[in-house]
Structures are given as structure tokens and as C-alpha cells.
Motif scaffolding. Structure first.
Motif, mmCIF file in Angstrom:
data_model
loop_
_atom_site.group_PDB
_atom_site.id
_atom_site.type_symbol
_atom_site.label_atom_id
_atom_site.label_comp_id
_atom_site.label_asym_id
_atom_site.label_seq_id
_atom_site.Cartn_x
_atom_site.Cartn_y
_atom_site.Cartn_z
ATOM 1 N N GLY A 1 12.992 -2.425 61.257
ATOM 2 C CA GLY A 1 12.143 -2.726 60.068
ATOM 3 C C GLY A 1 10.550 -2.628 60.032
ATOM 4 O O GLY A 1 9.777 -2.444 59.509
ATOM 5 N N ASP A 2 10.150 -2.623 61.570
ATOM 6 C CA ASP A 2 8.720 -2.711 61.922
ATOM 7 C C ASP A 2 8.479 -1.352 62.529
ATOM 8 O O ASP A 2 8.393 -0.815 63.535
ATOM 9 C CB ASP A 2 8.630 -3.794 63.084
ATOM 10 C CG ASP A 2 7.041 -3.793 63.364
ATOM 11 O OD1 ASP A 2 6.200 -3.078 62.921
ATOM 12 O OD2 ASP A 2 6.724 -4.735 64.140
ATOM 13 N N VAL B 1 9.147 -3.821 56.658
ATOM 14 C CA VAL B 1 9.893 -5.005 56.207
ATOM 15 C C VAL B 1 9.038 -6.099 56.233
ATOM 16 O O VAL B 1 8.298 -6.380 57.514
ATOM 17 C CB VAL B 1 11.298 -5.175 56.888
ATOM 18 C CG1 VAL B 1 11.629 -6.554 56.412
ATOM 19 C CG2 VAL B 1 12.022 -4.115 56.613
#
Length: 531
Positions: free
Chosen positions: A243-244, A229
Motif C-alpha cells: 500500500g505504500d 493507502v
């Protein structure tokens, strides 16, 4: 012939010696220079062991001293089972280990598993081999995207700025979450895991007491290396959750179980992980009975000097370890973050608050990590552009100054640079004028100094029954204050307000400021034994 002094016993003993230890981080380049080249080394540490004994710490953590091109000052390891000549040799390390143990100090060292140096023999073999070869399978080589594979395999950024991919001559790309000189290893490869275990046994067999594991939430990457993301802040010290995809992938826990199995084959050894994960439940997963014994919780290090922020940091840190076998692990400064004297306002204000923060940190149950120079009240130093060496400075195109400001060499004595750090005035990072009053020598004879405060606090922490017990009971406190009690009877009050507040009832054990007039002055802390 003078005989050696008798060995001092370890203060903390048994298989869980680390549960309430005070560990002193030595950033080796900046602690003490023993050979006069302006760079700290193993001989310098040996010469300063008496300072650490007098300070009252239980153990040392020494940052990487392994052979390295120094693209990231030692965290780019070319050979994890030897010593960089700048720092000494294996014989010097063995002598340091023996002398530290004789002085009652345990020794832990950095383990850097996520990546190697580009100068590691494995990476040289990978570059010389073909795509898809066993040599490349030790790293994360991938074909590029777009026409002719000219675009990186995914959108991951490097922690140090720029893309996390570099292209090699035959067109493939390799992953480096840090600098291009630090290619990531592939921990799905059994050879990589076996090599890490061999490195651990090499140092454990020499007698080290444990490891600090660098980027302990790295090592595992999700299948397919999907795009992450997009995020504004993509540095190591910012956790963005699921998201990482670069960090905290589920597969990392199997690596930690392998690490733990090696440690469990020895007596009284431990590992603490550098885990930049902010969610309490996710961080707790690293502290399961078959994984890490400790994980740094950086909430105290990142909290503002404000009552609600500090209390929230403490509450969440204790909640993380509740239900795990691990104690809390408290940090105020390290080699990656601005020193807390500077974070809290710099100058006299920052120093006064840092004194109070020292009593706050050391009053809490669990493990405390001190960064070299904390005990002297060292601030950050604003260096000229030409002196900056952190790769973040170059990789960011000069937009981020990096971490050099908190890595200035420790001042030991005298009134001019290098203040006894080295036999030469010019050091690897320049030391400022005016630090004579900050030196260990100047502070040792001053009962009101930061060094004297730390010595008294560590002595009480080691000897007073008031600081026993694992719980924290929050107490009512005046506005702008924090107060809690330990089961042994210690009451710690921290006044973060701009005015003095009434001193609670009880016997004053230690105060960071003046507590003789029945009040606790602003930006100060006091330890009392409850009546």
C-alpha cells in the motif's frame, strides 16, 4: 628517511571476500576531525586507521563525503563525483584509500541514487526549463490537482514530515520523498541510469571495493503515481507493504540489475542495499544472483531485548537469505536509529546488554556491520533543542527530535570535550561532559572494557575454527535464554533473564560478563567451544 611499513594482507580474500566480513560504518562528520574545524573529515579517518586495524575489522563504509549543501548532512548530493571541501579533496580520498588498503582494510562508500541535491546542476537546469522539457524529465515534475493545480499531484508524505511535493514558480510540482532539497530522480529516464553508472565507474576506477546503496528500495515509482493507502507512520524505517507506493515498486529490480552489471565488470567488488522491507520474500528478491550481493536485514536492529523477539529476528533474517546467493547481514546500530546501548535500557543496564548483544551479533554467520562508537559502548545523547540539526526536527514542526542523538562525535582521548575528536572543544554536535571513561584511550588499557571485548571477539571470529559454517542449530536453553551452535563447534548462550543460569559444558572462549563461577550472569553472553 623512514620507510613505510609493509602492506598488510586482506584477511578476507577472493571474489566473495565480503561473505563473512566485519564492516565498520564511519559517519564521516562524527568519526575524527583532522583539520580542527569541529567536523569529521577524510584526514581524520586516515589518522585513526590504526584504531580500526587494532579493532580487527575487515572493511569500512564511509557515509557521503560529496559536495553538498548539507540539508541532510551529505545525503543531498550536489556532485556525486567529487569531495565536499569540508571533508577534504580527491587527493585526500585517494591517500585514504591507499593507506587503508595498505593496512589491510577495504573501503566502501555510499551511493545515493534515489535523489540529488536541489543544488545539483541538473535541478537548476530543470527549474530554468519549461514543463515537459528534457531537463525536467530527469526528475518527477507533475501538474497539480484541484482548481488551478494548487494541490499536490498525490497524497504521498515525505519521510521527513509534510507532503512529498513542492511547487515551483510556473505551477508544477516536483517529488521529494525526503526534504524539498532532495528532489527524486526519474529512473525511467535512460540519462539518469547512465549517470548513475558513470558515478559508479568513477569510484570503482579509483579503487573502492564497493558501495552501500542508500534507499535501495526507492528509485522506482509505479506508473501514474497513484495515491497510497493512508498510514499513521510514514517514515523510512517503517515498512507497510504494497500500500505504500513510495518504495519497493517492482521496477526497482531492473535498476539493481544495471548496478550489478557495472560491478561485475570489476574484480572483487560488492554492493549492500539499505532495504527497509520487512517481508522475507520481498527482501529476498533484492538478493537474486543478478542483483545485490548483500542487503541489510534490520530485524535484529529493531528487536526488543527479549528472547522470543531476538530469536524471531534471527530466524527471519536467515530465512530471507535461504535460497539466495547472499549471506545474512547483521546490524545493531546505525546513523538512523537509536544506539543499542540506549535502546536496551541506557546506563549500566544498557551497557551490560550491549556487551551481550555484541557477542550475539558476532557469533552469527554472515556479515556484521558495526557503527562507529559501538566498540566504545556509546549511548545516545539528549541534546538541547537549539543543537538539533536533523531536517526531521524542522519538518515535523518540532514534534520529532530526529537522529542527532545517535550521531554525536566519537570520543578518543582526554577528560573534557571534545575528547580528542577535534583540536577545538566545540564540535558540530555538542559532546557531553563525563565521557572521559568512554574514550578509546581509556578503554584500550582496560581488559574489562567494551573496546577490549570487541577486540577479543573480532580476533576469535577471524581465527577460530569454532566460528566456521553458515548454519545455526538452536539448542535447548533455560527460560529467558537463547542458545545456538555453529557447525565449527561454537556455542553461544545469551542470558536475557534477570537471574544467573548454569554455564553449559565446554571450553569458555569469551564472555561478556563474569562466567568464572559456573554460571552465566543476567544480561550477558558467553562463547564456548563444544566438548
Amino acid at each position: 628517511m623512514t620507510s613505510a611499513p609493509p602492506a598488510r594482507p586482506f584477511r578476507t580474500t577472493g571474489p566473495d571476500w565480503w561473505r563473512d566480513a566485519v564492516v565498520y560504518q564511519i559517519y564521516i562528520r562524527s568519526f575524527a576531525d583532522g583539520n580542527g574545524d569541529g567536523v569529521g573529515d577524510l584526514a581524520g579517518i586516515r589518522a585513526r586507521l590504526p584504531h580500526l586495524v587494532d579493532l580487527g575489522v575487515d572493511a569500512l563504509w564511509i557515509t557521503p563525503f560529496y559536495p553538498s549543501p548539507m540539508a541532510d548532512h551529505g545525503y543531498d548530493v550536489a556532485d556525486p563525483r567529487d569531495v565536499e571541501p569540508v571533508f577534504g579533496d580527491l587527493a585526500e580520498f585517494d591517500a585514504l584509500l591507499a593507506e587503508a588498503h595498505a593496512a589491510g582494510l577495504r573501503v566502501t562508500v555510499d551511493l545515493v541514487p534515489n535523489h540529488s541535491s536541489h543544488a545539483h546542476e541538473w535541478f537548476a537546469e530543470a527549474l530554468a526549463a519549461r514543463p515537459g522539457s528534457p531537463e525536467r524529465a530527469r526528475y518527477l515534475f507533475r501538474d497539480g490537482r484541484g482548481p488551478g493545480g494548487t494541490e499536490p499531484p498525490n497524497n504521498w508524505p515525505s519521510v521527513f514530515g509534510g507532503p512529498a511535493w513542492s511547487r515551483v514558480a510556473d505551477g508544477q510540482w516536483y517529488l521529494h520523498l525526503f526534504a524539498p532539497e532532495q528532489p527524486d530522480l526519474d529512473f525511467t529516464n535512460p540519462e539518469v541510469v547512465a549517470d548513475l553508472e558513470e558515478t559508479m565507474r568513477f569510484w570503482l576506477d579509483r579503487g573502492v571495493d564497493g558501495f552501500r546503496i542508500d534507499v535501495a528500495h526507492g528509485m522506482a515509482k509505479p506508473d501514474g503515481l497513484p495515491d497510497m493507502v493512508p498510514m499513521e507512520d510514514t517514515g523510512l524505517l517503517a515498512d507497510h507493504g504494497p500500500g505504500d507506493h513510495r518504495f519497493d515498486s517492482d521496477g526497482v529490480h531492473e535498476v539493481h540489475r544495471r548496478i550489478r552489471r557495472v560491478l561485475d565488470g570489476y574484480t572483487d567488488r560488492m554492493a549492500v542495499g539499505e532495504v527497509w522491507v520487512s517481508d522475507d520474500a520481498r527482501l529476498a528478491q533484492y538478493l537474486r544472483p543478478d542483483e545485490l550481493q548483500l542487503a541489510f536485514n534490520f530485524k535484529l536492529l529493531t528487536a526488543e531485548w527479549e528472547p522470543d523477539a531476538l530469536r524471531t529476528a534471527i530466524v527471519h533474517s536467515l530465512a530471507t537469505v535461504e535460497g539466495t546467493p547472499a549471506p545474512a547481514c547483521w546490524v545493531l546500530s546505525n546513523h538512523d536509529r537509536p544506539r543499542h546501548v540506549t535502546r536496551y535500557g541506557d546506563g549500566s543496564v544498557g551497557t551490560r546488554r550491549a556487551r551481550a548483544a555484541a557477542l550475539l551479533q558476532l557469533a552469527l554467520p554472515g556479515v556484521a556491520y558495526l557503527y562507529n562508537g559501538d566498540e566504545l559502548g556509546m549511548p545516545d545523547v539528549d541534546l538541547p533543542d537549539a543543537a538539533l540539526q536533523d531536517p526531521i526536527w524542522e519538518r515535523s514542526g518540532g514534534t520529532e527530535r530526529g537522529r542527532d542523538a545517535c550521531r554525536i562525535p566519537v570520543p578518543w582521548s582526554g577528560s573534557e570535550p571534545s575528547y580528542g575528536f577535534s583540536a577545538r572543544p566545540d564540535t558540530w554536535l555538542p559532546m557531553p561532559e563525563g565521557w572521559g571513561p568512554l574514550t578509546a584511550q581509556a578503554q584500550a588499557g582496560d581488559p574489562g572494557s567494551m573496546l577490549s571485548l570487541y577486540r577479543r571477539a573480532l580476533h576469535l571470529r577471524a581465527t577460530s575454527e569454532a566460528l566456521r559454517g553458515d548454519a545455526v542449530e538452536w539448542l535447548p536453553a533455560p527460560d529467558g535464554c537463547l542458545a545456538f551452535r555453529r557447525p565449527g563447534g561454537l556455542v553461544c548462550l545469551v542470558n536475557l533473564s534477570p537471574v544467573a543460569v548454569p554455564l553449559p559444558e565446554g571450553e569458555v572462549l569469551l564472555a561478556s560478563g563474569d562466567a568464572t563461577g559456573g554460571t552465566v550472569e543476567a544480561d550477558s553472553a558467553v562463547w564456548l567451544r563444544a566438548g
